[in-house]
Structure formats: structure tokens, C-alpha cells
Scaffold this active site. Structure first.
Site, PDB file in Angstrom:
ATOM      1  N   GLY A  72      -4.660   8.645   0.231  1.00 11.66           N
ATOM      2  CA  GLY A  72      -5.255   8.805   1.548  1.00 11.66           C
ATOM      3  C   GLY A  72      -5.862   7.505   2.020  1.00 11.66           C
ATOM      4  CB  THR A  73      -5.314   4.547   2.500  1.00 14.20           C
ATOM      5  OG1 THR A  73      -5.848   3.291   2.872  1.00 14.20           O
ATOM      6  CG2 THR A  73      -3.804   4.430   2.484  1.00 14.20           C
ATOM      7  CB  THR A  74      -5.827   4.020   7.930  1.00 14.26           C
ATOM      8  OG1 THR A  74      -5.841   5.437   8.067  1.00 14.26           O
ATOM      9  CG2 THR A  74      -5.133   3.414   9.147  1.00 14.26           C
TER      10      THR A  74
END
EC number: 3.4.25.1
Length: 276
Positions: A72-74
Site C-alpha cells: 500500500g503506497t503512492t
């Protein structure tokens, strides 16, 4: 050799060759993937295949055990007339659980190369650190820095050799070499793409929306900083798996510099007040 002196090996002692001797029946066991061999070997963990191992712990009703990998990341990166901007969030999640608030998702490979992390944190950190080792060895052997294209190709080759074994990685390699700024995307399947703008992770669709509306090749440094800052901030606002702080790096001709590390909540409050 200097490396032997650093490791404390006795002088005059000849190191054993890592390559198998013809007719000896002895096999090398480097413990990792190495590009320094003419016929590199893949040292897999002894036991069952990784994919079978994770399937056996997938919560089948009897065991009721499940491994949740940190994900989960951007992350985003784009080229412009003054170099490359790399911006990332800092939240790490394992399933619905937020496992860490401040994770540095930029691997500092060397003063002229950066790698971003998305997917499984362990996979990204291991393979990009291994890439850093290979880049250092390339410099020691050849007396010059490895190009951004070659570094991304090394990482892509590593991923191709381990394709289908359960890796999870989406990385952007940013750097500056003789040809100028370079930006490449590499994933766990060995895919390698060159481009002017990339975004990876669970919040990449929101980041692309902001970048597409404000990106120009002739951005000034301050405009580029603001674009990367806004893209990460708004992505974290819509994506529950992204958050924390915005870590931003600027790759210049003389190397990378860390621009800022700003809390996304403060940025969103500033943008909201400015629109009122």
C-alpha cells in the site's frame, strides 16, 4: 585486493574461486544472484517453492492463518528540464492494519541513482540494495558510474530470473548520467519502461490525475516541487493505504538532494484554506 583488506583476510592468502572447477564436481554457492560470474547461479531458499509456502498459509479454514505482506503506497517520479523529481508517501500497511507511519520508500542507491518502493517492502529493499552493490562493483571495475539505463536493465534481469516466484515489486529508477536525466519503471515480471512520468502503488490513479493536469517539461524547480507535493497529498486523501509524510527528492546533474519531508495533513489543510 582492497576488498580483502577491508574484510580482514590474511595477506598472501589466495581466495578460492567462486566458479566451479572443471571436473571437480564442486558447485558454487554465492548465496544470492551475482552478475560478477560468467555463469551466474540462482540460490533459492532450500525447501518448498515460495508460492507454495504462501498458499499453505493462506487461511484455508483449518489453519486460519494468513500472512499479510506490508504493502500500500503512492509513489511518483517525472522528468523535467531541471532533472527528475521523485515523491513518495510514508505509510506501510499489512492488510487493513497500518504497520508503519514513516517508512522511507526511496532507496538511495548512490549519489546519482535513486529507486522507489511499491509492492512488498521486503522485496523492494532487498533487490534495490543488491542493485546498489552491483552498481558499486561496476564503478570499481570500470572507473566510471553505471548509466541509468544499465542499472534499470540489471534490476529487470534479476526480476526475469525470479519471475513467477511470488515477488511483488514496482520500482522507478531515477538518475543522471552522461545522457542527462533518466527515468525507468521496473516491476516483478521484468517489465522495463522508459518515460517522462510514472506513478505506482494503490494511489497511483489519484496521483496521475493531478500530474496530468499540471505537468509540463519546462516546469521550474518550485513548480515541479509543488506538483509532486500536491499529487502525493491528494492521493493520500483518497487512498486509505497511503499517508504519513511526503518525502521528495530532486535528481540534479551533480547528484540528488532531499527537498522536504512534509506531513500530508498539514498540506491538505493549507490547500483547503487557500481554496476558501
Amino acid at each position: 585486493m582492497a576488498l580483502l583488506d577491508v574484510c580482514g583476510a590474511p595477506r598472501g592468502q589466495r581466495p578460492e574461486s567462486a566458479l566451479p572447477v572443471a571436473g571437480s564436481g564442486r558447485r558454487s554457492d554465492p548465496g544470492h544472484y551475482s552478475f560478477s560470474m560468467r555463469s551466474p547461479e540462482l540460490a533459492l531458499p532450500r525447501g518448498m517453492q515460495p508460492t507454495e509456502f504462501f498458499q499453505s498459509l493462506g487461511g484455508d479454514g483449518e489453519r486460519n492463518v494468513q500472512i499479510e505482506m506490508a504493502h500500500g503506497t503512492t509513489t511518483l517520479a517525472f522528468k523535467f528540464q531541471h532533472g527528475v523529481i521523485a515523491a513518495v508517501d510514508s505509510r506501510a500497511s499489512a492488510g487493513s492494519y497500518i504497520s508503519a507511519l514513516r517508512v522511507n520508500k526511496v532507496i538511495e542507491i548512490n549519489p546519482y541513482l535513486l529507486g522507489t518502493m511499491s509492492g512488498c517492502a521486503a522485496d523492494c529493499q532487498y533487490w534495490e540494495r543488491l542493485l546498489a552493490k552491483e552498481c558499486r562493483l561496476y564503478y570499481l571495475r570500470n572507473g566510471e558510474r553505471i548509466s541509468v539505463s544499465a542499472a534499470s536493465k540489471l534490476l529487470s534481469n534479476m526480476m526475469c530470473q525470479y519471475r513467477g516466484m511470488g515477488l511483488s515489486m514496482g520500482s522507478m529508477i531515477c538518475g543522471w548520467d552522461k545522457k542527462g536525466p533518466g527515468l525507468y519503471y521496473v516491476d516483478e515480471h521484468g517489465t522495463r519502461l522508459s518515460g517522462n512520468m510514472f506513478s505506482t502503488g494503490s494511489g497511483n490513479t489519484y496521483a496521475y490525475g493531478v500530474m496530468d493536469s499540471g505537468y509540463r517539461p519546462n516546469l521550474s524547480p518550485e513548480e515541479a516541487y509543488d506538483l509532486g507535493r500536491r499529487a502525493i497529498a491528494y492521493a493520500t486523501h483518497r487512498d486509505s493505504y497511503s499517508g504519513g509524510v511526503v518525502n521528495m527528492y530532486h535528481m540534479k546533474e551533480d547528484g540528488w538532494v532531499k527537498v522536504e519531508s512534509t506531513d500530508v495533513s498539514d498540506l491538505l489543510h493549507q490547500y483547503r484554506e487557500a481554496n476558501q
